[in-house]
Every structure is written in structure tokens, then in C-alpha cells.
Design a protein around this motif. Structure first.
Motif, PDB file in Angstrom:
ATOM      1  N   ARG A   1      57.646  24.896  84.664  1.00  0.00           N
ATOM      2  CA  ARG A   1      57.307  24.192  83.652  1.00  0.00           C
ATOM      3  C   ARG A   1      56.837  22.680  84.359  1.00  0.00           C
ATOM      4  N   ALA A   2      55.725  21.968  83.600  1.00  0.00           N
ATOM      5  CA  ALA A   2      54.696  20.878  84.205  1.00  0.00           C
ATOM      6  C   ALA A   2      54.952  19.808  84.943  1.00  0.00           C
TER       7      ALA A   2
ATOM      8  N   PRO B   1      53.757  17.459  87.360  1.00  0.00           N
ATOM      9  CA  PRO B   1      52.660  17.702  88.147  1.00  0.00           C
ATOM     10  C   PRO B   1      53.168  16.639  89.182  1.00  0.00           C
ATOM     11  N   ARG B   2      53.450  15.644  88.758  1.00  0.00           N
ATOM     12  CA  ARG B   2      53.607  14.515  89.811  1.00  0.00           C
ATOM     13  C   ARG B   2      54.681  14.605  91.006  1.00  0.00           C
ATOM     14  N   ARG B   3      55.596  15.571  91.149  1.00  0.00           N
ATOM     15  CA  ARG B   3      56.781  15.376  91.413  1.00  0.00           C
ATOM     16  C   ARG B   3      56.247  17.101  92.551  1.00  0.00           C
TER      17      ARG B   3
ATOM     18  N   ARG C   1      66.182  17.023  92.865  1.00  0.00           N
ATOM     19  CA  ARG C   1      66.297  17.289  92.361  1.00  0.00           C
ATOM     20  C   ARG C   1      67.289  17.887  91.087  1.00  0.00           C
TER      21      ARG C   1
ATOM     22  N   GLN D   1      71.142  17.040  89.672  1.00  0.00           N
ATOM     23  CA  GLN D   1      71.622  17.668  88.635  1.00  0.00           C
ATOM     24  C   GLN D   1      72.452  18.478  88.431  1.00  0.00           C
TER      25      GLN D   1
ATOM     26  N   GLU E   1      68.151  10.095  78.402  1.00  0.00           N
ATOM     27  CA  GLU E   1      67.523  11.299  77.036  1.00  0.00           C
ATOM     28  C   GLU E   1      66.401  11.139  76.377  1.00  0.00           C
TER      29      GLU E   1
ATOM     30  N   GLU F   1      51.995   1.879  88.170  1.00  0.00           N
ATOM     31  CA  GLU F   1      51.092   1.814  89.382  1.00  0.00           C
ATOM     32  C   GLU F   1      50.292   0.844  88.912  1.00  0.00           C
TER      33      GLU F   1
ATOM     34  N   ASP G   1      52.356  11.622  83.101  1.00  0.00           N
ATOM     35  CA  ASP G   1      53.286  11.688  83.793  1.00  0.00           C
ATOM     36  C   ASP G   1      54.439  10.703  84.443  1.00  0.00           C
ATOM     37  N   LEU G   2      54.340   9.341  84.739  1.00  0.00           N
ATOM     38  CA  LEU G   2      54.519   8.275  85.070  1.00  0.00           C
ATOM     39  C   LEU G   2      55.171   8.070  83.921  1.00  0.00           C
TER      40      LEU G   2
ATOM     41  N   ARG H   1      56.762  10.583  82.417  1.00  0.00           N
ATOM     42  CA  ARG H   1      58.457  11.337  82.670  1.00  0.00           C
ATOM     43  C   ARG H   1      58.589  11.244  83.191  1.00  0.00           C
ATOM     44  N   SER H   2      58.590  10.283  84.299  1.00  0.00           N
ATOM     45  CA  SER H   2      58.812   9.756  85.768  1.00  0.00           C
ATOM     46  C   SER H   2      59.371   8.465  86.024  1.00  0.00           C
TER      47      SER H   2
ATOM     48  N   ASP I   1      63.162   9.792  83.833  1.00  0.00           N
ATOM     49  CA  ASP I   1      64.316  10.494  84.914  1.00  0.00           C
ATOM     50  C   ASP I   1      64.880   9.859  85.830  1.00  0.00           C
ATOM     51  N   ASP I   2      64.003   8.951  86.567  1.00  0.00           N
ATOM     52  CA  ASP I   2      64.377   7.953  87.100  1.00  0.00           C
ATOM     53  C   ASP I   2      65.802   6.485  87.042  1.00  0.00           C
TER      54      ASP I   2
ATOM     55  N   MET J   1      56.311  17.329  77.029  1.00  0.00           N
ATOM     56  CA  MET J   1      56.376  16.790  78.384  1.00  0.00           C
ATOM     57  C   MET J   1      57.532  15.950  78.607  1.00  0.00           C
ATOM     58  N   LEU J   2      57.836  15.257  77.336  1.00  0.00           N
ATOM     59  CA  LEU J   2      58.745  14.211  77.683  1.00  0.00           C
ATOM     60  C   LEU J   2      60.527  14.555  77.386  1.00  0.00           C
ATOM     61  N   THR J   3      60.097  15.549  76.111  1.00  0.00           N
ATOM     62  CA  THR J   3      62.268  15.200  75.615  1.00  0.00           C
ATOM     63  C   THR J   3      62.070  16.346  76.005  1.00  0.00           C
TER      64      THR J   3
END
Lengths: 292, 252, 280
Positions: B108-109, B111-113, B121, B125, C56, C162, C215-216, C218-219, C222-223, C240-242
Motif C-alpha cells: 500500500r502506498a 512512499p515516504r517511509r 511500524r 502497531q 484516526e 518540511e 505524504d507529509l 499521512r506521516s 501517523d505520528d 491515501m489518508l483515511t
């Protein structure tokens, strides 16, 4: 001969009617009751143009009577053309006496300065305010301005101080430095200390005297009552500083502890040396005379 | 196995059909009543031709598809059972990864990791301590023969085969009780594929229940403790690999 | 298992114009419109339920006019709902119904507890001031009064999103679209909000720039473990995000589910159309 001398009444020249007087007195009382709050009032046409002290003049005219002694300064100078004209008008209209000595005055109307001499309790300082709104630089919408004051939302003022320091390395704001009236913790309203320089701002803090700010064009009156905290908005780690020019001294009285203004170099040929004199001319004169 | 372990997964009467509203409301049958049990330590491989319903079954269990009828019961690590079909979305989301894993062909996408971050991770989790996760993740990537020089680059620069190994490592570190594998080694060359299969074989011996889809019989032979044959959305046979697979070979 | 909702929206409805049973019954996806002809009422949103837990991200997907913006404006407090509640759980555990707050309390909530990243940076940033100044805006609003601490915190946030620190004191006006969104993110995160609303955060950016910003985000999600709502018309952004999302159409939620499920097994005709269009 003054106008009052040829007219029998105590309030000889009908510059302001009783209705206006009452309205302004009410506005002044409200302003004192809610320190720092800008009270709207119906600014009248004055014999001076708006922007030339009409707000301060209306306050003085509404308050002064034959028992008062009035001092008027412009840039610290009692003899400035504007100061002279306003003083004549006030004396003629109210029957008050005039003076240049701060200690003798009951009301001091000013543009730009607070006298160097300490003022005492019972005296009233009337400031002629060109722009009363401390948030004008960050917001122009009137309703938003009202909201910001109502909610004490001064974040953007702090941002402008941040930006000033980031871009210029120091706080560059000269006149009208924003202050919280009532102190950092107990305060409610931020005021603009226009038109005085940063030099004079500390004199408003817990002052013995009452300060009334009148803005004729913007139709607002606000007040700092005696013994009230007036705290300049400053970051906790960046102390508030007043203007100083190291090494400068008044070339008339030699003072280096008063607020100095530079004067244009004379047209005589010679090295361009910056020359300084006291802004408060009456204080400077008395100091010169008392020296050998 | 002498005494059968309690089932980790119990599928009964599972049906799935799709209604394609924008294609004249056409109804497409994918599963027509599937019954299936997977126990701890078992590796059940689904066999059958393409379109038989193998992937649909995995997706219905994972709730990537919403089953139309039937029941999917998962026994959680605390011993309690839960009906996945009734589970609210957020609870299903929480269950995924922790109790129920799904490893597809694709990463799954994210890409930054870096590969190492992705695997660490995943382990964290699932409740693993960060320090241990670091070790376990490194071990998994080593066992899957991912060049160490790629561990700290962004996964976006990896090849398909490299990504698949990262995905497999992430899906199997600190493994959940039930692991659904959908063609997890399809893009690997023989040597890497061999390493991957060995890793998967190790999961079962550790007590994980695995339900898998592989397209090659060799993988099934190596890994499966039982093969379930599907056709046209139904289970049509099952048995030990040694019994079932030769027939399939003939059919092919 | 009881989830700790950070945001819980219940029975939310917003109708512009007269509202009645006929208006509600006569609008929605099955009528092909959110507008009720006889009265001219627009049922911008009706019967909307949403929950988001800490850590979430919930997606709200729909075309313009679907009601997703209306729902967001009600959550933020810009719009007063006709019916329903919007309950936010603050970091201290207390809950508050945003729909019932006065404007000042709502503004305070938006300083401390929730933040918005707008599609258009102009809506979220003051372009005339520096990147650091924009972040300082949130910090000073929350009572930060030390110049040094504000600088340090702003630098930390900009670094996390960033923005090169050499650009901290540049005017945002001179920033590219992608960089402006990064400044918005830094500003949004300034006071550690419990909830972040991302309103089409990458719409309008070039594809490669949008990918970097996604990407940013998303991370960050996550963090930081914050609750997020992502509003978008773009399935790839939602994917991508949810982890969960709802699909809105003509003012109603027509479908909700796990994001991968909605993408692979959409049930409502409208969701199916959206997905097939996204895949085309």
C-alpha cells in the motif's frame, strides 16, 4: 485683549453648546469607568480642522471653566503655532487661565508629548489623538475590530510585534505603542498611546494624573485613570525600550536625560553634526535659567 | 496434530454477490455459500481456477468486501469470539492488523517511509515494544534477503519484487492470529521466493492460522497443511496437499 | 470496546429556507436534488452522523454541492446547524457541543482544540507576513508571550512540515503552492489540536507537489495520533489518508464504510459511479 475680558459670561465664546458639553462629559465618565475602552461620541465641528487636535480640544472645552489653568503644547512646545491658537481658543471659550508651567496647570492639552516634569494628582492630561485604533495596522474591517476588542483578541497585534522584530531586529514602532490598560493580567483593553513617543509611555503607568485621549476625526474618547497599570505589549524576553541616542545632549540646557529631538543643521558651511534640543521647551528653559 | 486446536476462523454459509447499479443493475455472484474452518497452526491454501472466488473469500473475511450473507467468526487472542460481519467499521479497523492481517501482492502506498520504518511500524502497531520491533524487523528483512543498502531509502524507489518483500515482512512481523495471504510472492525470483516461503512456513509452526491464495502448486505443497478447492464460488473439495494437489495437477 | 470519539456528529441537518417534512422527504439522492422545488428550500445536509477517534482519519467524499462543505462548516462552527449536535472531546476529556457555543467560545475552541487546513492558502494564511509569523499567530492567540519560545516552536513546526528553516522569515506571498500548504499545516498543528480538518488539502496543486504534501500529511497523522477529517472530491486523497469514509450526495450520506471497502465494494449507485470514474 482676550475675548473673555470683554464678555461678562463665564463661558463667553459659544464654541460648544451645552448639549455637546454634556455628551462629551458623559463619554469621558464612561471612558474613565471602562479604562482603555474607546467610547464613541458625536464629534462636533471645531474651529480647527479635524486632525489638528479637534478631539482633544472638545474634551478640554467640555471640562474647563474659569477655575482652570490650561497649558497647551505641541511637540512639547508651548509656543508652536498650533499650541498658541488652541490655547487662545480655550481661554477665550472657557475663561480659564493659561500657563506654560506644568505644575500650575489643571489641564494640559498635548500633541506628541507628556511634560518632563512629574505631574501630580488632580491634573488632567488631554491628548490629541490622530488614530485611536491600536489594531488599525492589522485589521481594517470595523465589525472585526469591534469583535477583536470585545473578545480581547489581540493575537494579531502580537504577530505584528513579532514580525517587526523578525524583520527589523528591534521593535521599530515609535508613536502609538500598544499598551494593555489594567496590566498584563488584570487588563482588558489595548489602547494606542498615540501620539506620544515610546519615551513617554512609562509615564502613563500608575500615573498620578488622569489621561484622556480624544480623537476628533474617529469620534472616540478613551481614558487612563490615575493609578492604573499601563503595560506596553512586550515579549517576556524582549524588554520594552524607550528611544535613546547615545551621546546626544540638548545644546541649550545640556540635558541628556530628557526626550531630545534633532534640529536641522544650520545652513552655515561646516561638518554635518547632528544637533539636539529638548522637546519640552518649558522644561528646557527653566533648566537653563537655573544653571549658572 | 493430535488434538485439534480451536478454530481461529470459522466461516459459514458465506455468500457474496455484487449489484452493478450502473450496468443495468446486473448481479454478479462471487461466493455461493462457503463453509471453512482454520485452526491455530494450520495453513489452509485455497486452490481453484481464476474466478473461483478465492480472493473474494479473503476479501470478505478482511471486510474489504461486505459479505451478502453468512457468518465470519474470529477467535481473538483473549479467547473471545467476534462476528466480523456485525462489527462496526471502526472496530473492524482496530481489529485489522492486530488480530487479522492481510498481505496482498501490492505494498500500500507509503512512499515516504523506508522499508525498515514500514516494518517496525507494523510491529509496533501490533503492540510490540519499539526496541524489540527494531530487531525483529531487521531479522525479517534479512531473512527475506532485502539488500541492506535499501533498508533506509524511501520505499518509492524499490522494485516490485523488493516492495513485495517489504510488504510481506510488514505483514508477518509479530504476526496476528489470522493471516490472509493473497499471492504474496507473485513478483519474486526463485531465490527470493524460496526465502519468502520459508518465512511463511515458520509462521504456522509459531501457531499462526494462515489462509492463503498462491497461484503455484509448488508453494501450496510446501506450505499448506490442508488444501481447500474452490469452484464457482463454492468449496468443492478439501484434503491434505499430498492427496488434493496431484488431482489438481492432472486437471491442469 | 468503546471508542473514545474526539468528534461525534449526530443527526446533523442544515436547511436553507423553510423546513418541513415535505422538504426533507422531497429532497436527496432519490430525487436527484438537494433543492425542494415548491418552497425553494435547499437541504444542504440532513441526517448526517460522523464519529472520529484519536489517531484516526475519516474521509468525507463528494462532489461540490454534495453537502460536504456544509457539514465541515457546521463542525468548525462557521454555520449553525438547523438540527443536530456536533460534540468535540477536548484533550482534557471534557466535551462541548460546538453547535451550541457562542462565537467567542467557538473561536477559543478553534485556537486550542481544532484546526483547519484550507484548500486555498489565502483562507488560512496571511500572505503579507512571514511563515514564522503565520505560525506565531496561533501561538500568540494561545497566550505565548516569549519571543524566543515562539521562534523555537515555530521553527520546530515548520521543520516538521518540511519548510526549509532558511525560509522561516520570508513572506508567505513569495512561497509556492505546496510550500504554502506546508505552512498551513505547521500553523494548524501549533497548539496540538485534538482534531484537524483538512479541506481539499491538495486540490489545485500540481500532481507531483500534491503527492509530496499528501505524504507529509499521512506521516503527520501517523505520528501525532490526532483525529482528522479529510474532505475531498478525490478518491486517491481519501484512499491515501483515511481508514474510514462517508460518501455524500445531494446533502445526504449515501454510504459509509472502511475506505478500502468503499473503494473495492461500493454499494450505492452513486458510490459505484464515483469509483468507476476514479478508476477510469
Amino acid at each position: 485683549m482676550s475675548v473673555s475680558a470683554i464678555l461678562p459670561d463665564a463661558r463667553p465664546a459659544n464654541v460648544m453648546d451645552d448639549g455637546a458639553t454634556r455628551e462629551i462629559r458623559r463619554a469621558v465618565l464612561t471612558a474613565i469607568a471602562v479604562p482603555g475602552y474607546q467610547v464613541p461620541f458625536g464629534s462636533r465641528e471645531m474651529p480647527v480642522a479635524r486632525g489638528w487636535g479637534s478631539g482633544g480640544l472638545q474634551i478640554t472645552l467640555a471640562m474647563a471653566g474659569p477655575d482652570d489653568v490650561v497649558k497647551v503644547i505641541d511637540q512639547g512646545d508651548d509656543e508652536g503655532v498650533n499650541a498658541v491658537n488652541l490655547r487662545r481658543l480655550i481661554v477665550a471659550a472657557t475663561g480659564a487661565d493659561e500657563t506654560t508651567v506644568p505644575a500650575e496647570a489643571t489641564i494640559i492639552q498635548t500633541r506628541h508629548r507628556i511634560p518632563e516634569d512629574p505631574m501630580h494628582n488632580g491634573q488632567v492630561l488631554v491628548l490629541q489623538v490622530p488614530e485611536p485604533e491600536p489594531l488599525r495596522g492589522v485589521e481594517r474591517d470595523t465589525r472585526e475590530l469591534e469583535r477583536m476588542h470585545a473578545e480581547a483578541d489581540y493575537a494579531r497585534l502580537w504577530v505584528s510585534l513579532y514580525e517587526d522584530r523578525v524583520r527589523n531586529g528591534v521593535i521599530t514602532q515609535t508613536t502609538g505603542y500598544p499598551c494593555m490598560v489594567g496590566g498584563r493580567d488584570g487588563g482588558r483593553y489595548v489602547i494606542s498611546t498615540t501620539p506620544i513617543p515610546r519615551w513617554d509611555v512609562p509615564r502613563l503607568h500608575r500615573s498620578a494624573f488622569l489621561s484622556l485621549f480624544g480623537a476628533g476625526r474617529a469620534k472616540r474618547i478613551y481614558a487612563v485613570p490615575p493609578d492604573t497599570d499601563v503595560e506596553p505589549l512586550t515579549f517576556t524576553d524582549v524588554p520594552f525600550e524607550v528611544e535613546t541616542t547615545p551621546g546626544a545632549a540638548c545644546e541649550r540646557c545640556g540635558s541628556s536625560e530628557s526626550y531630545l529631538v534633532s534640529i536641522p543643521a544650520s545652513d552655515a558651511a561646516g561638518p554635518a553634526v547632528e544637533r539636539w534640543v529638548c522637546s519640552d521647551t518649558d522644561w528646557c528653559r527653566r533648566r537653563s535659567e537655573s544653571q549658572p | 496434530m493430535n488434538t485439534p486446536a480451536p478454530p481461529v476462523l470459522t466461516v459459514s454459509g458465506l455468500e457474496k454477490h455484487f449489484v452493478l447499479h450502473n450496468v443495468d443493475g446486473r448481479r454478479v455472484e462471487a461466493l455461493r455459500g462457503v463453509d471453512l474452518v482454520v485452526r491455530a497452526g494450520e495453513h489452509v491454501a485455497l486452490a481453484g481456477s481464476s474466478g473461483a472466488g478465492k480472493s473474494s473469500l479473503l476479501k470478505c473475511i478482511h471486510r474489504t468486501y461486505i459479505p451478502s450473507a453468512g457468518s465470519v467468526i474470529l477467535r481473538r487472542s483473549d479467547g473471545t469470539e467476534v462476528e466480523l460481519l456485525d462489527l462496526p467499521d471502526h472496530e473492524m479497523a482496530a481489529l485489522r492488523g492486530r488480530e487479522l492481517g492481510y498481505v496482498s501482492q501490492f505494498l500500500r502506498a507509503q512512499p515516504r517511509r523506508t522499508p525498515l520504518e514500514i516494518v517496525v511500524r507494523a510491529a509496533v502497531q501490533r503492540g510490540m515494544d519499539k526496541a524489540i520491533a527494531d530487531e525483529v524487523a531487521a531479522d525479517a528483512l534479512t531473512r527475506l534477503r532485502l539488500d541492506r543498502g535499501l533498508w533506509d531509502v524511501h520505499a518509492s524507489v524499490l522494485s516490485g519484487g523488493e516492495r513485495q518483500r517489504v510488504n510481506l515482512a510488514a505483514g508477518t512481523v509479530s504476526p496476528p492470529r489470522l493471516l490472509l495471504l493473497d499471492e504474496p510472492v507473485s513478483a519474486l525470483d526463485p531465490a527470493n521466493r524460496d526465502a519468502a516461503l520459508e518465512l511463511i512456513a515458520g509462521l504456522t509452526s509459531g501457531g499462526v492460522a494462515v489462509l492463503s491464495v498462491f497461484h503455484d502448486l509448488d508453494a501450496m505443497e510446501r506450505l499448506a497443511t490442508r488444501v481447500v478447492v474452490m469452484a464457482d464460488g463454492r468449496v468443492v473439495g478439501e484434503g491434505a496437499p499430498s492427496v488434493v494437489l496431484p488431482d489438481l495437477e492432472v486437471a491442469r | 470496546m468503546t471508542a473514545e470519539w474526539v468528534l461525534s456528529v449526530r443527526g446533523l441537518g442544515k436547511v436553507f429556507g423553510p423546513v418541513s417534512d415535505e422538504v426533507i422527504a422531497g429532497t436527496g439522492p432519490e430525487h436527484g436534488s438537494a433543492k425542494y422545488g415548491p418552497t425553494g428550500s435547499v437541504v444542504a445536509a440532513w441526517g448526517v452522523n460522523l464519529d472520529v477517534a484519536a489517531g484516526e482519519a475519516l474521509g468525507v467524499i463528494g462532489e461540490s454541492g454534495s453537502g460536504k462543505s456544509t457539514v465541515m462548516r457546521c463542525v468548525v462552527g462557521d454555520l449553525e446547524p438547523t438540527v443536530g449536535s456536533v460534540v468535540l472531546r477536548r484533550s482534557d476529556g471534557s466535551t462541548v457541543d460546538i453547535a451550541a457555543l457562542d462565537p467567542a467560545a467557538r473561536r477559543a475552541l478553534r485556537i486550542h482544540d481544532m484546526a483547519i487546513v484550507h484548500q486555498n492558502p489565502v483562507d488560512g494564511l496571511d500572505l503579507r507576513i512571514t511563515a514564522g509569523g503565520n505560525v506565531a499567530d496561533r501561538l500568540t492567540a494561545a497566550g505565548w508571550r516569549s519571543f524566543g519560545e515562539i521562534r523555537t516552536r515555530a521553527a520546530e513546526l515548520l521543520d516538521r512540515t518540511e519548510v526549509p528553516l532558511v525560509r522561516m522569515d520570508d513572506l508567505v506571498r513569495d512561497f509556492s503552492g505546496g510550500m504554502r500548504q506546508r505552512v498551513q499545516l505547521a500553523k494548524a498543528l501549533a497548539n496540538n489540536p485534538s482534531l484537524v480538518l483538512l479541506d481539499e488539502p491538495t486540490t489545485g496543486l500540481d500532481a507531483s507537489v500534491a503527492a509530496g504534501v499528501l505524504d507529509l500529511i499521512r506521516s503527520l497523522l501517523d505520528d501525532l495520533g490526532i483525529a482528522a477529517i479529510v474532505v475531498s472530491h478525490d478518491f486517491s486523497v481519501i484512499e491515501m489518508l483515511t481508514t474510514r469514509c462517508v460518501v455524500m450526495h445531494h446533502g445526504r450520506v449515501v454510504e459509509s464504510g472502511l475506505t478500502d471497502q468503499l473503494f473495492e465494494d461500493p454499494h450505492h449507485p452513486y458510490s459505484q459511479r464515483l469509483v468507476s470514474a476514479a478508476r477510469a
